[in-house]
Design an enzyme around this catalytic site. Structure first.
Site, PDB file in Angstrom:
ATOM      1  N   LEU A   9       0.813  -1.216   0.000  1.00  0.00           N
ATOM      2  CA  LEU A   9       0.000   0.000   0.000  1.00  0.00           C
ATOM      3  C   LEU A   9       0.849   1.269   0.000  1.00  0.00           C
ATOM      4  O   LEU A   9       0.318   2.376  -0.069  1.00  0.00           O
ATOM      5  CB  LEU A   9      -0.902   0.038   1.240  1.00  0.00           C
ATOM      6  CG  LEU A   9      -1.961  -1.042   1.371  1.00  0.00           C
ATOM      7  CD1 LEU A   9      -2.700  -0.880   2.698  1.00  0.00           C
ATOM      8  CD2 LEU A   9      -2.939  -0.987   0.200  1.00  0.00           C
ATOM      9  N   SER A  10       2.164   1.129   0.069  1.00  0.00           N
ATOM     10  CA  SER A  10       3.048   2.273   0.282  1.00  0.00           C
ATOM     11  C   SER A  10       3.373   3.027  -1.006  1.00  0.00           C
ATOM     12  O   SER A  10       3.996   2.470  -1.907  1.00  0.00           O
ATOM     13  CB  SER A  10       4.352   1.791   0.928  1.00  0.00           C
ATOM     14  OG  SER A  10       5.368   2.771   0.816  1.00  0.00           O
ATOM     15  N   PRO A  11       3.016   4.315  -1.077  1.00  0.00           N
ATOM     16  CA  PRO A  11       3.353   5.082  -2.281  1.00  0.00           C
ATOM     17  C   PRO A  11       4.858   5.247  -2.452  1.00  0.00           C
ATOM     18  O   PRO A  11       5.363   5.286  -3.572  1.00  0.00           O
ATOM     19  CB  PRO A  11       2.670   6.434  -2.044  1.00  0.00           C
ATOM     20  CG  PRO A  11       2.527   6.544  -0.557  1.00  0.00           C
ATOM     21  CD  PRO A  11       2.312   5.138  -0.085  1.00  0.00           C
TER      22      PRO A  11
END
EC number: 5.99.1.4
Length: 197
Positions: free
Chosen positions: A11-13
């Site tokens: 989920l980490s940009p």
């Protein structure tokens, strides 16, 4: 051989913004990467962090500014507010764990494909069809999306505990075999220098 424990969330940009630079760096230094996806939403409160939605509005605003700025600098497309974020990161993480155990494909490509699906392609990375598509594109058997779910869940949970023990508090986070720590895609140059020493 140098080793790198790569702690990240699908989920980490900022893990998305790292692109394939870790894999390039590892190849240049003949270093081995262990991919360790973990539950970042659970990590935050355990390590003094705050989930993005709970941060002060000024921090939320600056996060978006920085994401856009970094994406432009790296020439990567990004949707600052994806339609399917946050979503359940467990299914995509289990698939990465299963793929790492199975071998035979390109793990870096798989991770980047999942992240790109979320941050640039408006796809829900919790959906089976999206995960299967990413597995196939990276040279893995699409059935890995279904296999090893119990083992995947156990490893996913253990990765979180390993992250806390290693002093990890965000993503992406890189820990070398000699214990050096680097947080963020903007610290890959520092990791490169460390491996050159």
């Amino acid at each position: 051989m140098a080793t790198i424990d790569f702690y990240f969330s699908t989920l980490s940009p900022y893990t998305y913004l790292a692109g394939n630079r870790l894999e390039q760096l590892a190849a240049a230094h003949d270093a081995q990467i262990t991919y360790k996806p973990f539950d970042i939403q659970t990590l935050f409160p355990r390590t003094g962090g705050t989930a993005p939605k709970d941060r002060h509005p000024a921090r939320q605003e600056y996060r978006l500014i920085e994401m856009e700025r970094q994406a432009k600098k790296l020439d990567l497309p990004i949707n600052l507010k994806p339609a399917h974020w946050p979503t359940n990161a467990a299914p995509s993480s289990y698939a990465i764990i299963a793929a790492q155990n199975a071998g035979g494909g390109d793990l870096g490509t798989l991770v980047q494909s999942i992240l790109r699906a979320c941050w640039a392609e408006e796809k829900d990375i919790a959906e089976d069809a999206v995960i299967r598509e990413c597995l196939t594109a990276a040279g893995f058997d699409a059935s890995l999306a279904d296999s090893g779910l119990l083992a995947g869940a156990e490893t996913y949970g253990q990765n979180l505990e390993d992250a806390v023990s290693a002093g990890v508090f965000g993503a992406p986070f890189y820990v070398t075999g000699d214990g050096a720590k680097f947080w963020g895609q903007d610290r890959l140059d520092d990791l490169d220098r460390h491996l050159s020493e």
